[in-house]
Design a protein around this motif. Sequence first.
Motif, PDB file in Angstrom:
ATOM      1  N   THR A   1      15.152  13.531   0.879  1.00 11.74           N
ATOM      2  CA  THR A   1      14.343  12.150   0.812  1.00 11.74           C
ATOM      3  C   THR A   1      13.529  11.720   1.911  1.00 11.74           C
ATOM      4  O   THR A   1      12.436  11.569   1.934  1.00 11.74           O
ATOM      5  CB  THR A   1      15.708  11.024   0.687  1.00 11.74           C
ATOM      6  N   ARG A   2      14.070  12.139   3.275  1.00 12.32           N
ATOM      7  CA  ARG A   2      13.512  12.028   4.407  1.00 12.32           C
ATOM      8  C   ARG A   2      12.058  12.978   4.174  1.00 12.32           C
ATOM      9  O   ARG A   2      11.217  12.466   4.968  1.00 12.32           O
ATOM     10  CB  ARG A   2      14.346  12.484   5.456  1.00 12.32           C
ATOM     11  N   GLU A   3      12.213  14.233   3.763  1.00 14.18           N
ATOM     12  CA  GLU A   3      11.136  14.797   3.809  1.00 14.18           C
ATOM     13  C   GLU A   3       9.893  14.291   2.750  1.00 14.18           C
ATOM     14  O   GLU A   3       8.870  14.097   3.249  1.00 14.18           O
ATOM     15  CB  GLU A   3      11.391  16.413   3.009  1.00 14.18           C
ATOM     16  N   PHE A   4      10.278  13.905   1.780  1.00 10.16           N
ATOM     17  CA  PHE A   4       9.453  13.027   1.034  1.00 10.16           C
ATOM     18  C   PHE A   4       8.700  11.707   1.707  1.00 10.16           C
ATOM     19  O   PHE A   4       7.789  11.499   1.563  1.00 10.16           O
ATOM     20  CB  PHE A   4       9.923  12.518  -0.333  1.00 10.16           C
ATOM     21  N   GLU A   5       9.588  11.011   2.231  1.00  7.65           N
ATOM     22  CA  GLU A   5       9.284   9.899   3.043  1.00  7.65           C
ATOM     23  C   GLU A   5       8.263  10.276   3.994  1.00  7.65           C
ATOM     24  O   GLU A   5       7.200   9.447   4.374  1.00  7.65           O
ATOM     25  CB  GLU A   5      10.380   9.083   3.533  1.00  7.65           C
ATOM     26  N   SER A   6       8.470  11.321   4.716  1.00  7.14           N
ATOM     27  CA  SER A   6       7.646  11.943   5.822  1.00  7.14           C
ATOM     28  C   SER A   6       6.193  12.151   5.494  1.00  7.14           C
ATOM     29  O   SER A   6       5.396  12.065   6.082  1.00  7.14           O
ATOM     30  CB  SER A   6       8.114  13.161   6.430  1.00  7.14           C
ATOM     31  N   ASP A   7       5.842  12.454   3.998  1.00  7.42           N
ATOM     32  CA  ASP A   7       4.718  12.795   3.579  1.00  7.42           C
ATOM     33  C   ASP A   7       4.134  11.343   2.669  1.00  7.42           C
ATOM     34  O   ASP A   7       3.051  11.466   2.377  1.00  7.42           O
ATOM     35  CB  ASP A   7       4.694  13.830   2.510  1.00  7.42           C
ATOM     36  N   GLY A   8       4.686  10.145   3.113  1.00 11.58           N
ATOM     37  CA  GLY A   8       4.313   9.069   2.683  1.00 11.58           C
ATOM     38  C   GLY A   8       4.756   8.440   1.306  1.00 11.58           C
ATOM     39  O   GLY A   8       4.243   7.478   0.711  1.00 11.58           O
ATOM     40  N   PHE A   9       5.717   9.389   0.564  1.00 13.65           N
ATOM     41  CA  PHE A   9       6.044   9.102  -0.796  1.00 13.65           C
ATOM     42  C   PHE A   9       7.231   7.837  -0.598  1.00 13.65           C
ATOM     43  O   PHE A   9       7.982   7.801   0.286  1.00 13.65           O
ATOM     44  CB  PHE A   9       6.682  10.038  -1.521  1.00 13.65           C
ATOM     45  N   LYS A  10       7.275   7.042  -1.792  1.00 14.43           N
ATOM     46  CA  LYS A  10       8.445   6.149  -1.807  1.00 14.43           C
ATOM     47  C   LYS A  10       9.417   6.753  -2.595  1.00 14.43           C
ATOM     48  O   LYS A  10       9.009   6.852  -3.920  1.00 14.43           O
ATOM     49  CB  LYS A  10       7.822   4.667  -2.280  1.00 14.43           C
ATOM     50  N   VAL A  11      10.626   7.006  -2.210  1.00 10.43           N
ATOM     51  CA  VAL A  11      11.555   7.346  -3.170  1.00 10.43           C
ATOM     52  C   VAL A  11      12.495   6.369  -3.904  1.00 10.43           C
ATOM     53  O   VAL A  11      12.881   5.457  -3.096  1.00 10.43           O
ATOM     54  CB  VAL A  11      12.656   8.378  -2.308  1.00 10.43           C
ATOM     55  N   VAL A  12      12.591   6.363  -4.927  1.00 11.32           N
ATOM     56  CA  VAL A  12      12.987   5.319  -5.956  1.00 11.32           C
ATOM     57  C   VAL A  12      14.085   5.810  -6.955  1.00 11.32           C
ATOM     58  O   VAL A  12      14.277   7.038  -7.215  1.00 11.32           O
ATOM     59  CB  VAL A  12      12.018   4.685  -6.875  1.00 11.32           C
ATOM     60  N   GLY A  13      15.050   5.056  -6.904  1.00 12.59           N
ATOM     61  CA  GLY A  13      16.277   5.326  -7.785  1.00 12.59           C
ATOM     62  C   GLY A  13      16.047   5.596  -9.505  1.00 12.59           C
ATOM     63  O   GLY A  13      15.216   4.837  -9.898  1.00 12.59           O
ATOM     64  N   PRO A  14      16.356   6.502  -9.949  1.00 14.32           N
ATOM     65  CA  PRO A  14      16.152   6.713 -11.367  1.00 14.32           C
ATOM     66  C   PRO A  14      16.414   5.576 -12.277  1.00 14.32           C
ATOM     67  O   PRO A  14      15.892   5.376 -13.224  1.00 14.32           O
ATOM     68  CB  PRO A  14      16.621   7.801 -11.955  1.00 14.32           C
ATOM     69  N   HIS A  15      17.467   4.868 -11.871  1.00 14.88           N
ATOM     70  CA  HIS A  15      18.012   3.679 -12.609  1.00 14.88           C
ATOM     71  C   HIS A  15      16.937   2.413 -12.759  1.00 14.88           C
ATOM     72  O   HIS A  15      16.942   1.695 -13.612  1.00 14.88           O
ATOM     73  CB  HIS A  15      19.052   3.122 -12.227  1.00 14.88           C
TER      74      HIS A  15
END
Length: 276
Positions: free
Chosen positions: A114-128
């Motif tokens: 999750t931190r890796e994705f956030e470091s590239d500017g993506f917002k990580v969202v729960g599938p629910h």
Amino acid sequence: MSTVETIGLIAGGGQFPLLVAKGAAAQGHRVVAVSFKGHSNDDVHNIVDNWKELKLGQLTKLVNFFLENGVTQVVMAGTISKPKAFDMRPDLRTAKMLFRLATKGDDVLLRAITREFESDGFKVVGPHVYAPELLTPAGLLTKRVPNEMEANDLVVGWKSARELGRLDIGQCVIVKDGVITAVEAIEGTDAAVKRGCSHGGKGCTIVKVFKPGQEDRVDMPSIGYRTVQGMKDNGATCLGVEAGKSLFFDLDKSIKFANKHKITIVGLTEEWFEEK
């Protein structure tokens, strides 16, 4: 009018990634997916706007694909075979991430990803967010109420599973008359149920909970019809699943099957125990 997002779906196995992709599309979003050879449900390719198949551990290629497609949100959905994952050949970025981890339990690893994705500017969202109908409802879900032994075993299982969760070991325990007969490990819930019932015999209770402090955007506990079938085949009679923080696939079908075979299912909450 809500903003249209481009959802980057990291698709594992099972029906979950399909439900998330359909839910996101129904909300008007564009969906691109990454699947993994030998792990993912390839049917997702037919319902997304773009897709790419990678090998597990190719984090750099995954990130680049999402960047090229203008992804704004990343969603992870579906199962990854843990035994097969040991054959992963990580790229340099993945290897560096793994090297920094003191342990490699599910929650620790998923937080790092999750931190890796956030470091590239993506917002990580729960599938629910895109499949809210999968969240387990609270309270008694079947006709039969837990008997006295089952009710006590739900308490034991709830407390024990939460403690094990704090250690990032598993999300599920099998209990019989106050004794833990199995703890879910790398083999998954269904195999743990079979093992626990082989030790405890008929009348076992299954409890699955959300790990305290768990990253709920990427790793919610899940259960479904196959597990309820396995309970019947192995003599388990009671299932407790944490409500609102777990996913229940094919719930209506599972409840119908459970009622037919006199299995009780409860969506567990702290309030449920206080009322008992």
